[in-house]
Motif scaffolding. Structure first.
Motif, PDB file in Angstrom:
ATOM      1  N   TYR A   1       0.812  -1.218   0.000  1.00  9.82           N
ATOM      2  CA  TYR A   1       0.000   0.000   0.000  1.00  9.82           C
ATOM      3  C   TYR A   1       0.846   1.269   0.000  1.00  9.82           C
ATOM      4  O   TYR A   1       0.329   2.356   0.239  1.00  9.82           O
ATOM      5  CB  TYR A   1      -0.948   0.002   1.204  1.00  9.82           C
TER       6      TYR A   1
ATOM      7  N   VAL B   1      -6.037   4.942   0.780  1.00  8.76           N
ATOM      8  CA  VAL B   1      -6.683   3.716   1.234  1.00  8.76           C
ATOM      9  C   VAL B   1      -8.019   3.988   1.926  1.00  8.76           C
ATOM     10  O   VAL B   1      -8.127   4.876   2.775  1.00  8.76           O
ATOM     11  CB  VAL B   1      -5.749   2.946   2.201  1.00  8.76           C
TER      12      VAL B   1
ATOM     13  N   VAL C   1     -10.712   1.902   4.217  1.00  2.00           N
ATOM     14  CA  VAL C   1     -10.899   0.690   5.020  1.00  2.00           C
ATOM     15  C   VAL C   1     -12.398   0.490   5.202  1.00  2.00           C
ATOM     16  O   VAL C   1     -13.102   1.390   5.655  1.00  2.00           O
ATOM     17  CB  VAL C   1     -10.203   0.829   6.399  1.00  2.00           C
TER      18      VAL C   1
ATOM     19  N   THR D   1      -5.675   0.526  10.545  1.00  2.98           N
ATOM     20  CA  THR D   1      -5.067   1.819  10.192  1.00  2.98           C
ATOM     21  C   THR D   1      -3.650   1.940  10.747  1.00  2.98           C
ATOM     22  O   THR D   1      -2.765   2.459  10.059  1.00  2.98           O
ATOM     23  CB  THR D   1      -5.950   2.978  10.680  1.00  2.98           C
TER      24      THR D   1
ATOM     25  N   VAL E   1      -1.443   0.085   8.210  1.00  9.67           N
ATOM     26  CA  VAL E   1      -1.331   0.613   6.844  1.00  9.67           C
ATOM     27  C   VAL E   1      -0.820   2.057   6.809  1.00  9.67           C
ATOM     28  O   VAL E   1      -0.174   2.460   5.842  1.00  9.67           O
ATOM     29  CB  VAL E   1      -2.673   0.474   6.080  1.00  9.67           C
ATOM     30  N   PHE E   2      -1.071   2.827   7.845  1.00  9.69           N
ATOM     31  CA  PHE E   2      -0.718   4.250   7.860  1.00  9.69           C
ATOM     32  C   PHE E   2       0.753   4.538   7.550  1.00  9.69           C
ATOM     33  O   PHE E   2       1.046   5.486   6.820  1.00  9.69           O
ATOM     34  CB  PHE E   2      -1.119   4.893   9.186  1.00  9.69           C
TER      35      PHE E   2
ATOM     36  N   ALA F   1       0.735   4.294   3.560  1.00  8.06           N
ATOM     37  CA  ALA F   1      -0.272   4.969   2.734  1.00  8.06           C
ATOM     38  C   ALA F   1      -0.131   6.485   2.801  1.00  8.06           C
ATOM     39  O   ALA F   1       0.373   7.038   3.772  1.00  8.06           O
ATOM     40  CB  ALA F   1      -1.672   4.568   3.204  1.00  8.06           C
TER      41      ALA F   1
ATOM     42  N   VAL G   1      -5.534   7.432   4.837  1.00  3.34           N
ATOM     43  CA  VAL G   1      -6.415   6.323   5.178  1.00  3.34           C
ATOM     44  C   VAL G   1      -7.728   6.893   5.686  1.00  3.34           C
ATOM     45  O   VAL G   1      -7.732   7.797   6.530  1.00  3.34           O
ATOM     46  CB  VAL G   1      -5.794   5.421   6.275  1.00  3.34           C
TER      47      VAL G   1
END
Length: 168
Positions: free
Chosen positions: A59, A64, A66, A83, A86-87, A90, A93
């Motif tokens: 990612y 993104v 979610v 989060t 992925v944060f 990305a 988010v």
């Protein structure tokens, strides 16, 4: 033979095109149901382990969203936990679908613009975009433009729909 004149190009009409502000980048949805038992049941230990095993680097530089594609009842901490993983990769988010993501991006982009340049001008908010500009972005744009513009229309110059005209 008469010369063909582009009256739109020569008019005082200002075009506000939301596509001009569309941020480049990959949009991705992360579906929480992929980590739920049978797509519906969240078992915390299994959920946490699956998140640890997931390749979050895929990612990198994505926008993104979610969400959960099933009707599972998910505790708020689950999307927050996703989060946190992925944060670091990305660009942004959000909770929700891709339309929610686009709305959030336009909120960030439109708010700081200087609308003073549209003071007492006839403005047309260009419609018919080729990019996925959400309807909510048009609603935001008209709210930012209305305090400044003399008039606001929507569509194309040849077939614009009047939306607002400042009282004299």
């Amino acid at each position: 033979m008469d010369e063909i004149v582009n009256r739109v190009a020569n008019s005082a009409l200002e075009v506000f095109d939301l596509e001009d502000y569309y941020p480049k980048g990959v949009r991705t949805q992360i579906d929480l149901s992929q980590w739920l038992q049978e797509g519906f049941l969240l078992k915390e230990k299994d959920f946490r382990e699956a998140l640890k095993q997931h390749d979050w680097t895929q990612y990198k530089d994505h926008y993104v969203a979610v969400h959960c594609a099933t009707e599972a009842i998910i505790p708020a901490w689950a999307s927050i936990l996703v989060t946190t993983f992925v944060f670091p990769f990305a660009k942004k988010v959000v909770l929700g679908n891709l339309t929610n993501l686009e709305t959030s991006l336009y909120q960030d982009i439109l708010a700081p613009l200087d609308y003073q340049i549209y003071l007492d001008k006839a403005v047309i908010i260009k419609g018919c975009s080729k990019k996925p500009v959400p309807e909510s972005a048009y609603i935001m744009a008209v709210q930012y433009l209305q305090p400044f513009a003399k008039s606001i229309m929507y569509g194309e110059a040849c077939s614009a729909v009047p939306l607002y005209k400042k009282a004299k």
